[in-house]
Design a protein around this motif. Structure first.
Motif, mmCIF file in Angstrom:
data_model
loop_
_atom_site.group_PDB
_atom_site.id
_atom_site.type_symbol
_atom_site.label_atom_id
_atom_site.label_comp_id
_atom_site.label_asym_id
_atom_site.label_seq_id
_atom_site.Cartn_x
_atom_site.Cartn_y
_atom_site.Cartn_z
ATOM 1 N N UNK A 94 0.807 -1.228 0.000
ATOM 2 C CA UNK A 94 0.000 0.000 0.000
ATOM 3 C C UNK A 94 0.837 1.274 0.000
ATOM 4 N N UNK A 95 2.147 1.160 0.262
ATOM 5 C CA UNK A 95 2.990 2.355 0.323
ATOM 6 C C UNK A 95 3.578 2.723 -1.031
ATOM 7 N N UNK A 139 9.308 11.069 -10.368
ATOM 8 C CA UNK A 139 8.810 9.774 -10.803
ATOM 9 C C UNK A 139 9.841 9.047 -11.676
ATOM 10 N N UNK A 140 10.520 9.778 -12.544
ATOM 11 C CA UNK A 140 11.565 9.154 -13.344
ATOM 12 C C UNK A 140 12.723 8.716 -12.456
ATOM 13 N N UNK A 141 13.066 9.545 -11.471
ATOM 14 C CA UNK A 141 14.110 9.178 -10.523
ATOM 15 C C UNK A 141 13.748 7.897 -9.784
ATOM 16 N N UNK A 142 12.503 7.818 -9.327
ATOM 17 C CA UNK A 142 12.047 6.640 -8.596
ATOM 18 C C UNK A 142 12.137 5.389 -9.470
ATOM 19 N N UNK A 143 11.673 5.479 -10.713
ATOM 20 C CA UNK A 143 11.689 4.337 -11.624
ATOM 21 C C UNK A 143 13.112 3.910 -11.954
ATOM 22 N N UNK A 189 12.184 3.443 -2.088
ATOM 23 C CA UNK A 189 11.458 2.362 -1.420
ATOM 24 C C UNK A 189 10.026 2.273 -1.944
ATOM 25 N N UNK A 190 9.395 3.434 -2.144
ATOM 26 C CA UNK A 190 8.019 3.459 -2.655
ATOM 27 C C UNK A 190 7.938 2.977 -4.102
ATOM 28 N N UNK A 191 9.069 3.015 -4.817
ATOM 29 C CA UNK A 191 9.091 2.551 -6.206
ATOM 30 C C UNK A 191 9.420 1.065 -6.306
ATOM 31 N N UNK A 192 9.711 0.436 -5.165
ATOM 32 C CA UNK A 192 10.026 -0.983 -5.176
ATOM 33 C C UNK A 192 11.488 -1.297 -5.335
ATOM 34 N N UNK A 243 9.911 0.272 3.954
ATOM 35 C CA UNK A 243 8.798 -0.653 4.153
ATOM 36 C C UNK A 243 8.846 -1.814 3.170
ATOM 37 N N UNK A 244 9.431 -1.600 2.005
ATOM 38 C CA UNK A 244 9.408 -2.589 0.942
ATOM 39 C C UNK A 244 9.986 -3.934 1.340
#
Length: 395
Positions: A206-207, A292-296, A316-319, A337-338
């Protein structure tokens, strides 16, 4: 390090010290003005319409969720609450009030109807505040929610119409949030602490950010460019962090050097406006203003190492496979959290023993994908409980 790099680093250290002093002063100010809060909030409570009785679930058609915080990590911790809120009220339209427009991408794809911004910094703060209040007063919400205590959100909520106003009980907040609830204090991750407010429990995913297939593909392409012809693990790291959460450059140097003894790793240093000079003059760096690109991109690499700061929680939120280094904050409350992430609690920076054990962790998890068994006092793995046993009642 060159003279220019040394001067830049010294300037960054001075600016960081000034920012810490200002934060400490703000905490002092808030502690010593509590006696006035009751008078002000009692007076402001007359400015909005409110129902004395809690609404039934089917009566809630429009919701405003308030979180006017500036920190990336704190905004990402709002995602679980937002996701569970949509499950709790599946037929309601949800608006969000945040600090500024740059935070909007963090909530893309999560089904928010409208995002409002306070922008309560710099010149023109008062006109902006008046405008956003005027816009929100036209909505006549059924439910206002403040999951995390905030003086600013409380003051704004006093002027916004909401038939029910709900928050965790804190100080005099109940004068505005008439339907505030007392949540038993138990050690719990900050991303899940407010869920009892809507009688919800989290799930393991959920995060996470709602990244699109196109964004995931773009992140993989960028990671491929960073990897180049290198066939071993490619790991990014970020040295930036606020105040006592930051690690010294010598700690980073020690950790990276000892990790390299276990096998060849290609390091990519993530830079930003505060860290434009890399740890090593000839090391490869990466910077991306698009969150978002950084996260991916970070999710597509083999690992990401950082102290407790925004990019760590973004990855972490991006997996991503994250290694969070916690030498000041509590990883139980602020950790990754992942399911692929590892929270490492440091005792006092990265000393010789801790750096050796830390490098062994990265060796086992990055190079051989094994689980590390850490038992020393200097550095230890910390598991994050999803949710404490809840104990909620109306204040």
């Amino acid at each position: 390090m060159t003279m220019l790099g040394w001067l830049f680093q010294s300037e960054c250290n001075v600016m960081g010290h000034i920012k810490n002093l200002l934060r400490h002063f703000d905490k002092y100010r808030r502690r010593h003005t509590k006696i006035m809060d009751g008078w002000l909030l009692r007076w402001l409570s007359h400015f909005s319409k409110i129902d004395s009785q809690p609404l039934e679930e089917g009566q809630v058609k429009q919701i405003l969720l308030m979180r006017t915080n500036k920190r990336i990590g704190n905004m990402l911790f709002l995602i679980p609450f937002l996701r569970m809120l949509k499950k709790r009220y599946p037929h309601a339209e949800i608006d969000l009030l945040v600090h500024a427009a740059w935070q909007n991408p963090l909530f893309a794809g999560l089904g928010i109807r409208q995002i409002y911004h306070t922008n309560l910094t710099g010149k023109g703060r008062l006109p902006r505040a008046i405008k956003v209040i005027r816009d929100l007063r036209r909505q006549h919400y059924d439910l206002l929610l403040m999951p995390y205590s905030s003086s600013t959100d409380t003051l704004l909520a006093a002027f916004i119409h909401g038939r029910n106003k709900k928050a965790r009980h804190f100080g005099k907040r109940h004068l505005i949030f008439k339907h505030s609830m007392t949540v038993a204090k138990r050690q719990c991750h900050a991303a899940f602490a407010a869920l009892p407010l809507i009688d919800a429990k989290p799930d393991i995913h959920c995060h996470q950010l709602q990244l699109s297939p196109a964004e995931i593909a773009a992140g993989r392409q960028q990671a491929k460019l960073l990897r180049g012809d290198f066939t071993g693990p490619v790991v990014a790291y970020f040295r930036g962090a606020r105040g006592n959460k930051a690690l010294d450059d010598k700690d980073w140097q020690r950790l990276l050097e000892r990790t390299e003894k276990h096998g060849q790793i290609k390091w990519i240093e993530l830079t930003c406006a505060d860290i434009s000079a890399p740890l090593h003059p000839h090391s490869q760096t990466f910077s991306c203003p698009d969150l978002r690109q950084l996260a991916a991109t970070l999710a597509a690499l083999d690992g990401f190492i950082s102290a407790d700061t925004g990019p760590l929680h973004l990855a972490d939120a991006a997996g991503a496979r994250c290694y969070g280094l916690f030498n000041h904050t509590d990883p139980i409350i602020f950790g990754c959290i992942g399911e692929h992430s590892l929270n490492i609690e440091l005792k006092d920076g990265i000393d010789l023993a801790a750096s050796e054990i830390g490098s062994d962790i990265f060796n086992k998890t990055i190079l051989t994908a094994e689980k590390a068994n850490i038992t020393t006092l200097e550095i230890k793995k910390v598991n994050i409980p999803l949710m404490p046993e809840s104990n909620v009642h109306t204040a």
